[in-house]
Write a protein that holds these residues in place. Sequence first.
Motif, PDB file in Angstrom:
ATOM      1  N   LYS A  29       0.845  -1.194   0.000  1.00  0.00           N
ATOM      2  CA  LYS A  29       0.000   0.000   0.000  1.00  0.00           C
ATOM      3  C   LYS A  29       0.885   1.250   0.000  1.00  0.00           C
ATOM      4  O   LYS A  29       1.818   1.361   0.787  1.00  0.00           O
ATOM      5  CB  LYS A  29      -0.888   0.013   1.237  1.00  0.00           C
ATOM      6  CG  LYS A  29      -1.747   1.252   1.385  1.00  0.00           C
ATOM      7  CD  LYS A  29      -2.516   1.225   2.690  1.00  0.00           C
ATOM      8  CE  LYS A  29      -3.280   2.495   2.928  1.00  0.00           C
ATOM      9  NZ  LYS A  29      -2.435   3.630   3.276  1.00  0.00           N
ATOM     10  N   ASP A  44       3.308   4.175   5.316  1.00  0.00           N
ATOM     11  CA  ASP A  44       3.255   3.147   4.274  1.00  0.00           C
ATOM     12  C   ASP A  44       4.638   2.537   4.053  1.00  0.00           C
ATOM     13  O   ASP A  44       4.776   1.324   3.892  1.00  0.00           O
ATOM     14  CB  ASP A  44       2.731   3.723   2.960  1.00  0.00           C
ATOM     15  CG  ASP A  44       1.237   3.996   2.989  1.00  0.00           C
ATOM     16  OD1 ASP A  44       0.529   3.418   3.841  1.00  0.00           O
ATOM     17  OD2 ASP A  44       0.777   4.799   2.149  1.00  0.00           O
ATOM     18  N   SER A  93       5.847  -1.409   4.776  1.00  0.00           N
ATOM     19  CA  SER A  93       6.354  -2.266   3.694  1.00  0.00           C
ATOM     20  C   SER A  93       7.331  -3.313   4.210  1.00  0.00           C
ATOM     21  O   SER A  93       7.529  -4.353   3.590  1.00  0.00           O
ATOM     22  CB  SER A  93       7.016  -1.427   2.604  1.00  0.00           C
ATOM     23  OG  SER A  93       8.274  -0.922   3.026  1.00  0.00           O
TER      24      SER A  93
END
Length: 102
Positions: free
Chosen positions: A35, A63, A67
């Motif tokens: 995302k 984000d 990850s």
Amino acid sequence: MNQYLLNGKLTAKPGHQEALAAILFQASKLVATAKGCRLYVIGKDKADSHSVYVTEIWDSKEDHDNSLKVEGVRELITQAMPLLDGPPAKGQELEIIGGTEI
């Protein structure tokens, strides 16, 4: 909300630049599904036979941080660590303020 940009440089032990780049390329395929990932590119400088550069653009720092939870990413980090000539340096964190899109 402004996007998050990270420029990083990883220095490999002599003779391990290509192996390190290959691992980072594998990582790019995994995080491309995360995302907020807008860009994850790997590069090298022809004048520097030891370093590999990574430039990442994310919708947010959160984000980017998330990850690291993508399946397989931690395993690739584990593979890359022995190839590094010392601990990785903290990347340059930037807030994107504008520009053109590719």
